[in-house]
Design a protein around this motif. Structure first.
Motif, PDB file in Angstrom:
ATOM      1  N   HIS A 169       0.903   3.867   1.908  1.00 13.45           N
ATOM      2  CA  HIS A 169       1.022   4.595   3.187  1.00 13.45           C
ATOM      3  C   HIS A 169       1.562   3.618   4.229  1.00 13.45           C
ATOM      4  O   HIS A 169       0.877   3.279   5.191  1.00 13.45           O
ATOM      5  CB  HIS A 169      -0.333   5.170   3.606  1.00 13.45           C
ATOM      6  CG  HIS A 169      -1.474   4.269   3.178  1.00 13.45           C
ATOM      7  ND1 HIS A 169      -2.178   4.464   2.032  1.00 13.45           N
ATOM      8  CD2 HIS A 169      -1.946   3.125   3.722  1.00 13.45           C
ATOM      9  CE1 HIS A 169      -3.058   3.491   1.879  1.00 13.45           C
ATOM     10  NE2 HIS A 169      -2.931   2.665   2.902  1.00 13.45           N
ATOM     11  N   HIS A 179       1.513   0.093   8.617  1.00 11.41           N
ATOM     12  CA  HIS A 179       0.493   0.549   7.659  1.00 11.41           C
ATOM     13  C   HIS A 179      -0.446   1.499   8.389  1.00 11.41           C
ATOM     14  O   HIS A 179      -0.812   1.234   9.529  1.00 11.41           O
ATOM     15  CB  HIS A 179      -0.272  -0.674   7.132  1.00 11.41           C
ATOM     16  CG  HIS A 179      -1.515  -0.359   6.346  1.00 11.41           C
ATOM     17  ND1 HIS A 179      -2.782  -0.416   6.886  1.00 11.41           N
ATOM     18  CD2 HIS A 179      -1.679   0.010   5.050  1.00 11.41           C
ATOM     19  CE1 HIS A 179      -3.670  -0.102   5.950  1.00 11.41           C
ATOM     20  NE2 HIS A 179      -3.027   0.161   4.828  1.00 11.41           N
ATOM     21  N   ILE A 180      -0.823   2.574   7.743  1.00 12.79           N
ATOM     22  CA  ILE A 180      -1.812   3.467   8.351  1.00 12.79           C
ATOM     23  C   ILE A 180      -3.202   2.891   8.089  1.00 12.79           C
ATOM     24  O   ILE A 180      -3.646   2.830   6.948  1.00 12.79           O
ATOM     25  CB  ILE A 180      -1.733   4.895   7.781  1.00 12.79           C
ATOM     26  CG1 ILE A 180      -0.315   5.451   7.921  1.00 12.79           C
ATOM     27  CG2 ILE A 180      -2.739   5.803   8.496  1.00 12.79           C
ATOM     28  CD1 ILE A 180      -0.141   6.839   7.324  1.00 12.79           C
ATOM     29  N   ARG A 205      -6.990   3.209   8.143  1.00 13.32           N
ATOM     30  CA  ARG A 205      -7.858   4.371   8.095  1.00 13.32           C
ATOM     31  C   ARG A 205      -9.303   3.958   8.257  1.00 13.32           C
ATOM     32  O   ARG A 205      -9.701   2.867   7.882  1.00 13.32           O
ATOM     33  CB  ARG A 205      -7.663   5.085   6.756  1.00 13.32           C
ATOM     34  CG  ARG A 205      -6.207   5.445   6.551  1.00 13.32           C
ATOM     35  CD  ARG A 205      -5.948   6.053   5.219  1.00 13.32           C
ATOM     36  NE  ARG A 205      -6.117   5.091   4.137  1.00 13.32           N
ATOM     37  CZ  ARG A 205      -5.767   5.348   2.891  1.00 13.32           C
ATOM     38  NH1 ARG A 205      -5.247   6.535   2.611  1.00 13.32           N
ATOM     39  NH2 ARG A 205      -5.942   4.455   1.942  1.00 13.32           N
ATOM     40  N   ASP A 248       0.850  -1.186   0.000  1.00 12.35           N
ATOM     41  CA  ASP A 248       0.000   0.000   0.000  1.00 12.35           C
ATOM     42  C   ASP A 248       0.891   1.243   0.000  1.00 12.35           C
ATOM     43  O   ASP A 248       2.075   1.163   0.372  1.00 12.35           O
ATOM     44  CB  ASP A 248      -0.903   0.020   1.246  1.00 12.35           C
ATOM     45  CG  ASP A 248      -2.188  -0.787   1.028  1.00 12.35           C
ATOM     46  OD1 ASP A 248      -2.261  -1.542   0.051  1.00 12.35           O
ATOM     47  OD2 ASP A 248      -3.106  -0.649   1.866  1.00 12.35           O
TER      48      ASP A 248
HETATM   49 MN    MN Z   1      -4.151   0.838   3.022  1.00  9.05          MN
END
Ligand code: MN
Ligand code: LR7
Length: 583
Positions: free
Chosen positions: A235, A368-369, A371, A233
């Motif tokens: 981020h 990993h952020i 969200r 990903d």
């Molecule tokens: Mn993601």
């Protein structure tokens, strides 16, 4: 009821933080509470990787292998006092709150803070101690790292790329491919080209229209030159030594698909948060991804340690390495999947059922952020997009178990007039050509803890009023003295709410004046019955979904036939009881 299935999922975010953001996914990540004590469980353990140094002191080295490289140019960071350095949570003054909120929607995390954190900040080495002692082969395959993104925040995209460049052995990185999925933000155009031009290994591919992450990844894979594809990903932050243990698994067996442990970069304060050990990816119905602890029993039986690879029924989706040729042999992703969602289920079932394995490698850690919401728009309705993707996966891979998927709130997807899930011929052909195993095999061998009964209830269908059981006699319905040994008295109450014997379903005839067995057909509402199993001992109504005003199936004692009548709570002739309730 079907909502309370015994599958544990764990929070994916620190539960103590409470910014008010709508949670859309249930794949919560369980974070460790001993956050400041990263060494808590670092007892010396046997190496996770099956190639071992000749001698523990490692004074003697086997030719062809080396210890995992401690490569981290940010180990002694340029600016130790910078905001967010070492993955710590910075203190924001309260007058910054408004700014944090103002910029939140740009990425659905603390963008304001992210922009202040160095793009090459240090993060803690969170691997189990033994990992730095493990050895890997000298001749590991090289990888193309593929990031696809749409309107990603500048600072997180850069931090993702820097973390790969700074913490991977350069010879193993063939290239880093950034696939821009038709972003609208200007900074992702020339400014990104310009910034990345300082790194010869970084290539940028621009899609001409929005494809969604599945086809964007495929566009990246199509131009990749590395032997292994590594998807990430946009981020994330890779940890020290993250890459070699992944490539080692592919090297040992090209059908292994390794994933790093996905740690949490807090969306609130960008701090690096550890997650529980022994967590694996699972799903519950209707194909909802979640995290769950490896069963204690299994850990004991296999003497599993915190550094051993963890077999995973399904992967989270975003972070994994796969042999490029193997990825193509598997037919990549179903390219008919749109935008976001379901592709992790698809690739997981495909890998397991067609001869491969999915593993989480504890010696490889990537933050990993997580969200609360997708920060980008879906070209079509989000819900419809995701459920259409899932229906494609169910149709191709679940065999008879697809009824469990549809039966958990996705009934409407079976009506082809309402939902067009597209053409599946190629996917079905692919599964045949690869001679993949059945979904039952997958459940039995890969995910035996999964509770997946094919019927909600089964056995004899007892009527409390006439105290007899439903039976089929010469093709028509009647009542008989209950007898378990008689197959003609055995029925299933299915996920699609059919009362079913083999291919025949109980349904009305002649506008409801009588009842008969008819070929089961998912599109016909008159074959569907509501039947609750909360108090099976008392029996429950069989309520017709077809006829409005709550009409119940009733046994008529004189003629011993069936009819529909308005439901009455205490009418025992309307009370039906199956021998077994599975849910
Ligand atoms: Mn993601
Ligand atoms: O249309 C799109 N085009 C894109 O290029 C939509 C998304 N994307 C990009 C996006 O910019 C991001 O880099 O694709 C990547 C993944 O999208 P996210 O970050 O919005 O997804 P997620 O982290 O919420 O969701 C997880 O599930 C997805 C299902 O389709 C993907 O598999 C994600 O890769 C996956 N992320 C992870 O596995 C990280 C751990 C999260 C968990 C659990």
């Amino acid at each position: 009821g079907e909502e309370s299935r015994p599958v544990k999922t764990t929070p994916r975010q620190p539960p103590n933080k409470d910014v008010n953001i709508k949670e859309e996914k249930t794949d919560k990540r369980r974070v460790r509470t001993d956050k400041n004590n990263v060494n808590a469980d670092r007892e010396p353990l046997k190496p996770a990787i099956s190639v071992k140094a000749a001698d523990n002191s490692s004074a003697v080295r086997k030719p062809g292998v080396h210890k995992v490289l401690y490569l981290d140019v940010t180990h002694a960071p340029r600016d130790p006092n910078a905001v967010g350095q070492f993955g710590h949570a910075p203190l924001l003054s309260s007058n910054e709150d408004a700014e944090v909120r103002r910029r939140w929607d740009e990425g659905h995390f603390n963008v304001y803070l992210s922009d202040q954190i160095p793009v090459d900040r240090a993060i803690p080495d969170t691997r189990p101690e033994i990992c730095s002692q493990n050895v890997v082969h000298d001749d590991l395959p090289s990888t193309s790292v593929i990031f696809c993104f749409v309107d990603e925040v500048w600072s997180t995209l850069l931090r993702s790329v820097h973390s790969v460049l700074n913490r991977s052995p350069p010879h193993l990185i063939k290239e880093i491919i950034l696939v821009d999925d038709f972003s609208t933000r200007d900074y992702l155009k020339e400014p990104l080209d310009k910034y990345m031009s300082q790194f010869p290994k970084v290539r940028i591919i621009r899609l001409k229209e929005r494809q969604g992450l599945i086809r964007a990844r495929l566009a990246g894979a199509a131009v990749a030159k590395g032997e292994v594809l590594t998807f990430l990903d946009s981020h994330i932050e890779c940890g020290v030594g993250w890459l070699e243990p992944l490539l080692e698994r592919v090297y040992l067996d090209r059908k292994k698909v390794p994933c790093p442990v996905i740690e949490v970069i807090s969306d609130k304060d960008m701090s690096y948060v550890l997650v529980d050990n022994f967590q694996r990816g699972i799903f519950k119905w209707p194909l909802v991804f979640g995290w769950s602890a490896v069963p204690e029993e299994y850990i004991k039986k296999t003497n599993m340690t915190i550094a051993d690879p963890i077999r995973c029924p399904v992967m989270a989706g975003g972070l994994f390495s796969i042999d490029k040729n193997y990825f193509y042999e598997l037919g990549t992703y179903d390219p008919g999947l749109d935008v976001w969602g379901g592709e992790n289920m698809e690739i997981s079932f495909k890998i397991w059922m067609c001869g491969g394995e999915i593993e989480i490698i504890p010696c490889s850690r990537v933050g990993h952020i997580f969200r609360g919401q997708n920060p980008y728009k879906f070209p079509k309705d989000r819900q419809k997009t995701v459920e259409r993707n899932l229906a494609r996966v169910a149709e191709v891979w679940l065999d008879e178990y697809k009824d469990l998927f549809y039966g958990h709130g996705y009934h409407h997807l079976m009506n082809k007039k309402v939902t067009d899930i597209g053409n599946l011929t190629e996917q079905i052909e692919l599964r045949k050509r690869l001679k993949c195993k059945s979904f039952k095999w997958y459940l039995d061998n890969v995910y035996p803890e999964m509770d997946a009964p094919l019927a909600k209830a089964e056995g004899l269908v007892f009527n409390r009023g006439i105290r007899k059981c439903l039976a089929v006699q010469k093709g028509s319905l009647s009542f008989e003295r209950c007898d378990l040994s008689k197959q003609s008295q055995h029925f299933n109450y299915t996920w699609l709410r059919h009362v079913r014997q083999q291919d025949l379903c109980v349904g009305p005839q002649d506008k409801g004046s009588s009842f008969a067995l008819r070929p089961c057909d998912n599109t016909q509402p008159e074959l569907r019955w509501f039947h609750k199993s909360s108090t099976p001992s008392l029996g429950e109504h069989l309520i017709s979904e077809f006829v409005s005003h709550h009409m119940c199936l009733e046994a008529e004692p004189q003629s011993e036939s069936l009819r529909l009548n308005p439901c009455e709570p205490n009418n025992t002739f309307q009370k039906w009881q199956f021998t077994h309730y599975n849910v």
